[in-house]
Write a protein that holds these residues in place. Structure first.
Motif, PDB file in Angstrom:
ATOM      1  N   ASP A 275      -5.961   8.394  -8.339  1.00  0.00           N
ATOM      2  CA  ASP A 275      -5.033   9.373  -8.913  1.00  0.00           C
ATOM      3  C   ASP A 275      -5.377  10.813  -8.545  1.00  0.00           C
ATOM      4  N   GLY A 276      -6.310  10.977  -7.599  1.00  0.00           N
ATOM      5  CA  GLY A 276      -6.736  12.317  -7.204  1.00  0.00           C
ATOM      6  C   GLY A 276      -8.021  12.752  -7.890  1.00  0.00           C
ATOM      7  N   GLN A 277      -8.313  12.157  -9.033  1.00  0.00           N
ATOM      8  CA  GLN A 277      -9.530  12.458  -9.779  1.00  0.00           C
ATOM      9  C   GLN A 277     -10.447  11.245  -9.903  1.00  0.00           C
ATOM     10  N   LYS A 278      -9.835  10.099 -10.160  1.00  0.00           N
ATOM     11  CA  LYS A 278     -10.584   8.863 -10.350  1.00  0.00           C
ATOM     12  C   LYS A 278      -9.939   7.733  -9.559  1.00  0.00           C
ATOM     13  N   VAL A 279     -10.723   6.665  -9.351  1.00  0.00           N
ATOM     14  CA  VAL A 279     -10.207   5.446  -8.729  1.00  0.00           C
ATOM     15  C   VAL A 279     -10.349   4.322  -9.745  1.00  0.00           C
TER      16      VAL A 279
ATOM     17  N   PHE B  70       0.848  -1.181   0.000  1.00  0.00           N
ATOM     18  CA  PHE B  70       0.000   0.000   0.000  1.00  0.00           C
ATOM     19  C   PHE B  70       0.885   1.232   0.000  1.00  0.00           C
ATOM     20  N   GLU B  71       0.563   2.192  -0.861  1.00  0.00           N
ATOM     21  CA  GLU B  71       1.267   3.468  -0.887  1.00  0.00           C
ATOM     22  C   GLU B  71       0.237   4.585  -0.962  1.00  0.00           C
ATOM     23  N   PHE B  72       0.565   5.734  -0.380  1.00  0.00           N
ATOM     24  CA  PHE B  72      -0.355   6.862  -0.454  1.00  0.00           C
ATOM     25  C   PHE B  72       0.409   8.176  -0.445  1.00  0.00           C
ATOM     26  N   SER B  73      -0.243   9.206  -0.983  1.00  0.00           N
ATOM     27  CA  SER B  73       0.263  10.565  -0.938  1.00  0.00           C
ATOM     28  C   SER B  73      -0.955  11.481  -0.853  1.00  0.00           C
ATOM     29  N   ARG B  74      -1.041  12.248   0.221  1.00  0.00           N
ATOM     30  CA  ARG B  74      -2.199  13.126   0.369  1.00  0.00           C
ATOM     31  C   ARG B  74      -2.081  14.314  -0.576  1.00  0.00           C
ATOM     32  N   PRO B  75      -3.212  14.827  -1.095  1.00  0.00           N
ATOM     33  CA  PRO B  75      -4.556  14.311  -0.847  1.00  0.00           C
ATOM     34  C   PRO B  75      -5.013  13.329  -1.924  1.00  0.00           C
ATOM     35  N   ASN B  76      -5.642  12.255  -1.474  1.00  0.00           N
ATOM     36  CA  ASN B  76      -6.445  11.372  -2.326  1.00  0.00           C
ATOM     37  C   ASN B  76      -5.675  10.625  -3.413  1.00  0.00           C
TER      38      ASN B  76
ATOM     39  N   PRO C 291       9.081  10.268  -0.437  1.00  0.00           N
ATOM     40  CA  PRO C 291       7.793  10.320  -1.135  1.00  0.00           C
ATOM     41  C   PRO C 291       7.757   9.380  -2.330  1.00  0.00           C
ATOM     42  N   PRO C 292       6.618   8.737  -2.583  1.00  0.00           N
ATOM     43  CA  PRO C 292       6.503   7.871  -3.761  1.00  0.00           C
ATOM     44  C   PRO C 292       6.646   8.684  -5.043  1.00  0.00           C
ATOM     45  N   ALA C 293       7.135   8.036  -6.086  1.00  0.00           N
ATOM     46  CA  ALA C 293       7.233   8.699  -7.386  1.00  0.00           C
ATOM     47  C   ALA C 293       5.833   9.035  -7.900  1.00  0.00           C
ATOM     48  N   PRO C 294       5.658  10.181  -8.571  1.00  0.00           N
ATOM     49  CA  PRO C 294       4.327  10.579  -9.052  1.00  0.00           C
ATOM     50  C   PRO C 294       3.641   9.519  -9.897  1.00  0.00           C
ATOM     51  N   GLU C 295       4.419   8.761 -10.696  1.00  0.00           N
ATOM     52  CA  GLU C 295       3.810   7.751 -11.573  1.00  0.00           C
ATOM     53  C   GLU C 295       3.201   6.592 -10.800  1.00  0.00           C
ATOM     54  N   THR C 296       3.523   6.490  -9.501  1.00  0.00           N
ATOM     55  CA  THR C 296       2.925   5.452  -8.662  1.00  0.00           C
ATOM     56  C   THR C 296       1.404   5.542  -8.684  1.00  0.00           C
ATOM     57  N   PHE C 297       0.895   6.761  -8.809  1.00  0.00           N
ATOM     58  CA  PHE C 297      -0.544   6.982  -8.706  1.00  0.00           C
ATOM     59  C   PHE C 297      -1.187   7.270 -10.059  1.00  0.00           C
ATOM     60  N   LYS C 298      -0.502   6.859 -11.126  1.00  0.00           N
ATOM     61  CA  LYS C 298      -1.087   6.935 -12.460  1.00  0.00           C
ATOM     62  C   LYS C 298      -1.371   5.511 -12.921  1.00  0.00           C
ATOM     63  N   PHE C 299      -2.545   5.297 -13.488  1.00  0.00           N
ATOM     64  CA  PHE C 299      -2.895   3.955 -13.943  1.00  0.00           C
ATOM     65  C   PHE C 299      -3.027   3.949 -15.461  1.00  0.00           C
ATOM     66  N   THR C 300      -2.317   3.030 -16.088  1.00  0.00           N
ATOM     67  CA  THR C 300      -2.419   2.838 -17.525  1.00  0.00           C
ATOM     68  C   THR C 300      -3.125   1.515 -17.789  1.00  0.00           C
ATOM     69  N   VAL C 301      -4.209   1.568 -18.534  1.00  0.00           N
ATOM     70  CA  VAL C 301      -4.986   0.355 -18.803  1.00  0.00           C
ATOM     71  C   VAL C 301      -4.178  -0.585 -19.686  1.00  0.00           C
ATOM     72  N   PRO C 302      -3.962  -1.818 -19.237  1.00  0.00           N
ATOM     73  CA  PRO C 302      -3.206  -2.777 -20.064  1.00  0.00           C
ATOM     74  C   PRO C 302      -3.950  -3.094 -21.360  1.00  0.00           C
ATOM     75  N   ALA C 303      -3.203  -3.441 -22.367  1.00  0.00           N
ATOM     76  CA  ALA C 303      -3.798  -3.795 -23.669  1.00  0.00           C
ATOM     77  C   ALA C 303      -4.718  -4.999 -23.518  1.00  0.00           C
ATOM     78  N   GLY C 304      -5.867  -4.941 -24.195  1.00  0.00           N
ATOM     79  CA  GLY C 304      -6.789  -6.057 -24.209  1.00  0.00           C
ATOM     80  C   GLY C 304      -7.677  -6.164 -22.991  1.00  0.00           C
TER      81      GLY C 304
END
Length: 199
Positions: free
Chosen positions: A78-82, A55-61, A180-193
């Motif tokens: 990611d701060g906007q969506k889950v 589990f990793e987190f960075s406030r806010p959200n 602090p976690p790297a910013p990309e930790t909280f970015k999600f890229t949808v895998p192909a397929g």
């Protein structure tokens, strides 16, 4: 010794500390990382499922749960969506942060306005931890209540009860909050397929 005598003389003192620990955690711990073990107990109180992850987190959200065993699953805020990614089903479900966070465990761990969404009450010490009971102010969600457990100033456990009668207990190892976690930790890229559902 004096502190012990004061706590004995003033029973409410130790319980007030648990509230202080939670408020201090929300206020002062801006980011962190921990391994966790989660045990889910069925309504019958007998059947149990155990899973592990990080589990990793960075406030806010901003947060990231990665369940590794027995089933691979990733949840990213990611701060906007889950984003909820079920690896076995090859499916991603996306929800707006406001709809998904609210009165949830993630709001306690990564949010900032815990007292906006929860009624807080200190409870007696148990299992070597100080506990706070958090009850959602809005009762229409699946979360019935949760308990937050601290060992000193360290977040150690979350106990969750949902409206289906299930209980979940998350136990954290010591939260690392120096880097602090790297910013990309909280970015999600949808895998192909992978199918994406966004209600």
């Amino acid at each position: 010794m004096r502190a012990a005598l004061a706590a004995a003389a003033l029973p409410g003192l130790a319980h007030a500390d648990a509230l202080d620990q939670l408020r201090g955690f929300v206020r002062d711990t801006k980011f962190g990382r921990a391994d966790f073990t989660q045990t889910v107990t069925a309504p019958d109180g007998i059947k149990k499922k155990t899973s592990t992850g990080t589990f990793e987190f960075s406030r806010p959200n901003r947060f990231r749960f990665v369940y590794q065993k027995p089933y691979a699953q990733t949840i990213v805020g990611d701060g906007q969506k889950v984003w909820f990614y079920d690896v076995d089903l090859a499916q991603v479900t996306v929800r707006k942060m406001g709809d998904a966070l609210g009165a949830t465990p993630a709001a306690v761990l990564a949010g900032q306005g815990i007292e906006k969404d929860f009624e807080l009450k200190a409870e007696p010490d148990r299992d070597g931890l100080q506990w706070v009971l958090a009850t959602p102010k809005q009762s229409e969600g699946q979360l019935q209540w949760l308990r937050v457990g601290f060992k000193g100033t360290t977040l150690a456990a979350l106990e969750i009860a949902d409206s289906f009668g299930q209980r979940s207990l998350l136990k954290f190892n010591a939260i690392a909050s120096q880097t602090p976690p790297a910013p990309e930790t909280f970015k999600f890229t949808v895998p192909a397929g992978v199918d994406v559902t966004e209600p």
